[in-house]
Design a protein around this motif. Structure first.
Motif, PDB file in Angstrom:
ATOM      1  N   GLU A  70     145.606 -12.955  16.887  1.00 34.05           N
ATOM      2  CA  GLU A  70     146.060 -14.196  16.253  1.00 34.05           C
ATOM      3  C   GLU A  70     146.784 -13.980  14.928  1.00 34.05           C
ATOM      4  OE1 GLU A  70     145.983 -17.148  17.692  1.00 34.05           O
ATOM      5  OE2 GLU A  70     145.113 -16.132  19.433  1.00 34.05           O
ATOM      6  N   LEU A  71     146.355 -13.015  14.130  1.00 30.99           N
ATOM      7  CA  LEU A  71     146.961 -12.861  12.806  1.00 30.99           C
ATOM      8  C   LEU A  71     148.396 -12.376  12.888  1.00 30.99           C
ATOM      9  CD1 LEU A  71     144.079 -11.452  10.560  1.00 30.99           C
ATOM     10  CD2 LEU A  71     144.758 -13.813  11.016  1.00 30.99           C
ATOM     11  N   GLY A  72     148.744 -11.711  13.983  1.00 31.64           N
ATOM     12  CA  GLY A  72     150.124 -11.274  14.158  1.00 31.64           C
ATOM     13  C   GLY A  72     151.100 -12.425  14.266  1.00 31.64           C
ATOM     14  N   ARG A  73     150.595 -13.613  14.545  1.00 33.44           N
ATOM     15  CA  ARG A  73     151.438 -14.804  14.656  1.00 33.44           C
ATOM     16  C   ARG A  73     151.653 -15.493  13.318  1.00 33.44           C
ATOM     17  NH1 ARG A  73     148.367 -17.438  19.946  1.00 33.44           N
ATOM     18  NH2 ARG A  73     148.492 -15.582  21.284  1.00 33.44           N
ATOM     19  N   HIS A  74     151.007 -15.005  12.296  1.00 36.70           N
ATOM     20  CA  HIS A  74     151.093 -15.638  10.977  1.00 36.70           C
ATOM     21  C   HIS A  74     151.542 -14.604   9.951  1.00 36.70           C
ATOM     22  CE1 HIS A  74     148.938 -19.255  12.406  1.00 36.70           C
ATOM     23  NE2 HIS A  74     148.185 -18.407  13.089  1.00 36.70           N
ATOM     24  N   ASP A  75     152.699 -14.838   9.355  1.00 33.64           N
ATOM     25  CA  ASP A  75     153.179 -13.887   8.355  1.00 33.64           C
ATOM     26  C   ASP A  75     152.528 -14.089   6.996  1.00 33.64           C
ATOM     27  OD1 ASP A  75     154.343 -16.244   7.569  1.00 33.64           O
ATOM     28  OD2 ASP A  75     156.413 -15.583   7.868  1.00 33.64           O
ATOM     29  N   ASN A  76     151.654 -15.098   6.891  1.00 30.82           N
ATOM     30  CA  ASN A  76     150.948 -15.331   5.634  1.00 30.82           C
ATOM     31  C   ASN A  76     149.459 -15.040   5.766  1.00 30.82           C
ATOM     32  OD1 ASN A  76     150.378 -17.506   7.305  1.00 30.82           O
ATOM     33  ND2 ASN A  76     150.352 -19.007   5.635  1.00 30.82           N
ATOM     34  N   ALA A  77     149.101 -14.121   6.664  1.00 33.72           N
ATOM     35  CA  ALA A  77     147.685 -13.773   6.863  1.00 33.72           C
ATOM     36  C   ALA A  77     147.535 -12.264   6.932  1.00 33.72           C
ATOM     37  CB  ALA A  77     147.145 -14.413   8.140  1.00 33.72           C
ATOM     38  N   ALA A  78     146.401 -11.774   6.432  1.00 34.15           N
ATOM     39  CA  ALA A  78     146.118 -10.339   6.429  1.00 34.15           C
ATOM     40  C   ALA A  78     144.679 -10.098   6.880  1.00 34.15           C
ATOM     41  CB  ALA A  78     146.332  -9.760   5.038  1.00 34.15           C
ATOM     42  N   PHE A  79     144.459  -8.961   7.547  1.00 30.75           N
ATOM     43  CA  PHE A  79     143.138  -8.583   8.053  1.00 30.75           C
ATOM     44  C   PHE A  79     142.501  -7.576   7.108  1.00 30.75           C
ATOM     45  CE2 PHE A  79     140.865  -5.609  11.150  1.00 30.75           C
ATOM     46  CZ  PHE A  79     139.677  -6.318  11.082  1.00 30.75           C
ATOM     47  N   VAL A  80     141.240  -7.866   6.707  1.00 30.30           N
ATOM     48  CA  VAL A  80     140.510  -6.975   5.798  1.00 30.30           C
ATOM     49  C   VAL A  80     139.124  -6.716   6.379  1.00 30.30           C
ATOM     50  CG1 VAL A  80     139.640  -6.614   3.461  1.00 30.30           C
ATOM     51  CG2 VAL A  80     141.734  -7.945   3.818  1.00 30.30           C
ATOM     52  N   PRO A  81     138.892  -5.523   6.987  1.00 32.15           N
ATOM     53  CA  PRO A  81     137.553  -5.209   7.509  1.00 32.15           C
ATOM     54  C   PRO A  81     136.654  -4.653   6.404  1.00 32.15           C
ATOM     55  CG  PRO A  81     139.087  -3.459   8.065  1.00 32.15           C
ATOM     56  CD  PRO A  81     139.884  -4.499   7.318  1.00 32.15           C
ATOM     57  N   ILE A  82     135.408  -5.119   6.389  1.00 32.21           N
ATOM     58  CA  ILE A  82     134.441  -4.649   5.388  1.00 32.21           C
ATOM     59  C   ILE A  82     133.123  -4.307   6.076  1.00 32.21           C
ATOM     60  CG2 ILE A  82     133.055  -5.249   3.353  1.00 32.21           C
ATOM     61  CD1 ILE A  82     135.916  -4.974   2.595  1.00 32.21           C
ATOM     62  N   ASP A  83     132.745  -3.036   6.019  1.00 30.73           N
ATOM     63  CA  ASP A  83     131.439  -2.588   6.496  1.00 30.73           C
ATOM     64  C   ASP A  83     130.447  -2.812   5.363  1.00 30.73           C
ATOM     65  OD1 ASP A  83     129.153  -1.253   7.281  1.00 30.73           O
ATOM     66  OD2 ASP A  83     130.167   0.645   7.750  1.00 30.73           O
ATOM     67  N   ILE A  84     129.499  -3.719   5.536  1.00 28.69           N
ATOM     68  CA  ILE A  84     128.621  -4.080   4.424  1.00 28.69           C
ATOM     69  C   ILE A  84     127.643  -2.959   4.059  1.00 28.69           C
ATOM     70  CG2 ILE A  84     128.759  -6.519   5.095  1.00 28.69           C
ATOM     71  CD1 ILE A  84     125.720  -6.253   5.766  1.00 28.69           C
ATOM     72  N   THR A  85     127.543  -1.921   4.888  1.00 26.36           N
ATOM     73  CA  THR A  85     126.675  -0.779   4.560  1.00 26.36           C
ATOM     74  C   THR A  85     127.420   0.278   3.751  1.00 26.36           C
ATOM     75  OG1 THR A  85     127.181   0.471   6.586  1.00 26.36           O
ATOM     76  CG2 THR A  85     125.401  -1.158   6.697  1.00 26.36           C
ATOM     77  N   ASP A  86     128.707   0.101   3.558  1.00 23.36           N
ATOM     78  CA  ASP A  86     129.510   1.062   2.794  1.00 23.36           C
ATOM     79  C   ASP A  86     129.241   0.875   1.305  1.00 23.36           C
ATOM     80  OD1 ASP A  86     131.427   2.584   1.523  1.00 23.36           O
ATOM     81  OD2 ASP A  86     133.077   1.950   2.819  1.00 23.36           O
ATOM     82  N   PRO A  87     128.695   1.877   0.626  1.00 15.09           N
ATOM     83  CA  PRO A  87     128.387   1.740  -0.810  1.00 15.09           C
ATOM     84  C   PRO A  87     129.600   1.364  -1.651  1.00 15.09           C
ATOM     85  CG  PRO A  87     127.377   3.722   0.086  1.00 15.09           C
ATOM     86  CD  PRO A  87     128.308   3.202   1.140  1.00 15.09           C
ATOM     87  N   GLN A  88     130.783   1.804  -1.256  1.00 19.22           N
ATOM     88  CA  GLN A  88     131.976   1.520  -2.039  1.00 19.22           C
ATOM     89  C   GLN A  88     132.415   0.057  -1.949  1.00 19.22           C
ATOM     90  OE1 GLN A  88     134.993   4.318  -0.805  1.00 19.22           O
ATOM     91  NE2 GLN A  88     134.085   5.995  -1.984  1.00 19.22           N
ATOM     92  N   GLU A  89     131.900  -0.656  -0.955  1.00 16.33           N
ATOM     93  CA  GLU A  89     132.315  -2.046  -0.750  1.00 16.33           C
ATOM     94  C   GLU A  89     131.273  -3.060  -1.230  1.00 16.33           C
ATOM     95  OE1 GLU A  89     135.196  -2.687  -0.182  1.00 16.33           O
ATOM     96  OE2 GLU A  89     136.100  -1.138   1.072  1.00 16.33           O
ATOM     97  N   GLN A  90     130.270  -2.582  -1.968  1.00 12.87           N
ATOM     98  CA  GLN A  90     129.205  -3.489  -2.380  1.00 12.87           C
ATOM     99  C   GLN A  90     129.679  -4.587  -3.328  1.00 12.87           C
ATOM    100  OE1 GLN A  90     126.170  -3.583  -0.779  1.00 12.87           O
ATOM    101  NE2 GLN A  90     127.496  -2.191   0.396  1.00 12.87           N
ATOM    102  N   ALA A  91     130.706  -4.300  -4.118  1.00 10.14           N
ATOM    103  CA  ALA A  91     131.220  -5.345  -5.019  1.00 10.14           C
ATOM    104  C   ALA A  91     131.792  -6.516  -4.216  1.00 10.14           C
ATOM    105  CB  ALA A  91     132.285  -4.759  -5.937  1.00 10.14           C
ATOM    106  N   VAL A  92     132.506  -6.217  -3.119  1.00 12.83           N
ATOM    107  CA  VAL A  92     133.059  -7.274  -2.274  1.00 12.83           C
ATOM    108  C   VAL A  92     131.937  -8.005  -1.554  1.00 12.83           C
ATOM    109  CG1 VAL A  92     134.568  -7.791  -0.320  1.00 12.83           C
ATOM    110  CG2 VAL A  92     135.222  -6.021  -1.966  1.00 12.83           C
ATOM    111  N   VAL A  93     130.957  -7.265  -1.049  1.00 11.06           N
ATOM    112  CA  VAL A  93     129.822  -7.868  -0.344  1.00 11.06           C
ATOM    113  C   VAL A  93     129.082  -8.832  -1.271  1.00 11.06           C
ATOM    114  CG1 VAL A  93     127.606  -7.410   0.770  1.00 11.06           C
ATOM    115  CG2 VAL A  93     129.570  -5.919   1.235  1.00 11.06           C
ATOM    116  N   GLU A  94     128.861  -8.415  -2.519  1.00 10.91           N
ATOM    117  CA  GLU A  94     128.154  -9.271  -3.470  1.00 10.91           C
ATOM    118  C   GLU A  94     129.022 -10.450  -3.904  1.00 10.91           C
ATOM    119  OE1 GLU A  94     126.886  -6.816  -6.679  1.00 10.91           O
ATOM    120  OE2 GLU A  94     125.625  -5.543  -5.407  1.00 10.91           O
ATOM    121  N   GLN A  95     130.310 -10.227  -4.089  1.00 14.29           N
ATOM    122  CA  GLN A  95     131.198 -11.299  -4.526  1.00 14.29           C
ATOM    123  C   GLN A  95     131.184 -12.467  -3.559  1.00 14.29           C
ATOM    124  OE1 GLN A  95     135.237 -10.037  -5.133  1.00 14.29           O
ATOM    125  NE2 GLN A  95     136.010 -12.106  -5.466  1.00 14.29           N
ATOM    126  N   TYR A  96     131.147 -12.171  -2.260  1.00 14.36           N
ATOM    127  CA  TYR A  96     131.177 -13.219  -1.242  1.00 14.36           C
ATOM    128  C   TYR A  96     129.811 -13.466  -0.607  1.00 14.36           C
ATOM    129  CZ  TYR A  96     136.176 -12.830  -1.826  1.00 14.36           C
ATOM    130  OH  TYR A  96     137.442 -12.818  -2.362  1.00 14.36           O
TER     131      TYR A  96
END
Length: 262
Positions: A70-96
């Motif tokens: 679906e996102l390929g049909r929208h030029d104003n959308a982006a895909f961002v995968p986040i593994d919540i067990t990844d220590p480097q991504e904890q700031a994003v996990v906590e932010q949201y």
């Protein structure tokens, strides 16, 4: 969060959004891959669809496939995968606050940081369409998520004045620091979907004001003759006027309530 319209006893649902604050600053020393992707999406004025997951199970893979398709049909959308067990991504996990959401889940974030949709464990193509909202709607949603009142002025022309009653309401000392004024053009094609939800005609000849309160309640729509007193009374009737038990607007709202005969 659900944006609703209260008119008497009628309630109109016009958009489901997340009751999540997205303004927490990151304390990481270096940007993670997720933070970088989110920053790039915002800079490019794209909606970020964040896929939060713990394991790459069937549900995660299914949501991933829907996003890819679906996102390929929208030029104003982006895909961002986040593994919540990844220590480097904890700031994003906590932010949201993703660890408290049933996973996998997709969260849609507008370029201005407003959360426009949260879809847990199941994602439909229609969900993506719903989450890509208009520019004016992103402004309203961000203000509501920041616990601000919103006065959305829908103008028939670019040189229209904000109604006097709206200006007076916002200038009141009780409202100055808690009210966001948003203006859009009624004839702007980019706002057509939002106007349909608000039931406002795109060819309106006079200004229309939509009054909203957190977490996402549409208190009503008003013509260009609306007064500050009417807005204050409507706010008091919704229980969000002020902390003063002797507030004159609160008394007026109470007096205006119909009595029940037994």
């Amino acid at each position: 969060m659900t944006l609703t319209c209260r008119r008497g006893r009628a309630t109109m649902f016009i958009l489901a959004v997340a009751a999540v604050c997205s303004s927490m600053p990151s304390t990481a020393l270096a940007e993670s891959a997720g933070q970088s992707s989110l920053a790039t999406a915002a800079r490019q004025q794209k909606f970020a669809f964040i896929l939060f997951y713990r394991t790459n199970n069937a549900a995660t893979q299914t949501m991933h496939k829907v996003l890819n398709a679906e996102l390929g049909r929208h030029d104003n959308a982006a895909f961002v995968p986040i593994d919540i067990t990844d220590p480097q991504e904890q700031a994003v996990v906590e932010q949201y606050d993703a660890s408290r959401t049933p996973l996998p889940a997709v969260m849609a974030v507008a370029p201005n940081g407003a959360i426009t949709g949260v879809f847990a464990q199941k994602l439909l193509p229609a969900n993506i369409e719903m989450a890509i909202v208009t520019p004016g709607q992103t402004q309203c949603m961000r203000a509501l998520q920041d616990k601000q009142l919103v006065l959305l002025c829908i103008q028939p022309t670019g040189d229209s004045q904000v109604p006097v009653g709206v200006q007076q309401f916002r200038a009141d000392r009780l409202n100055a620091n808690r009210t966001q004024l948003v203006s859009i053009q009624a004839g702007d094609p980019a706002e057509a979907k939002f106007l349909q939800q608000l039931k406002v005609r795109s060819d309106t000849q006079t200004a229309v004001t939509a009054f909203m309160a957190p977490p996402g309640v549409l208190l009503g729509t008003f013509n260009d003759k609306v007064t500050s007193t009417v807005l204050m009374t409507r706010l008091a009737a919704a229980g969000q006027c002020c902390s003063d038990p002797n507030c004159k607007h609160g008394r007026a709202a109470t007096a205006a309530k119909p009595t029940t005969r037994r």
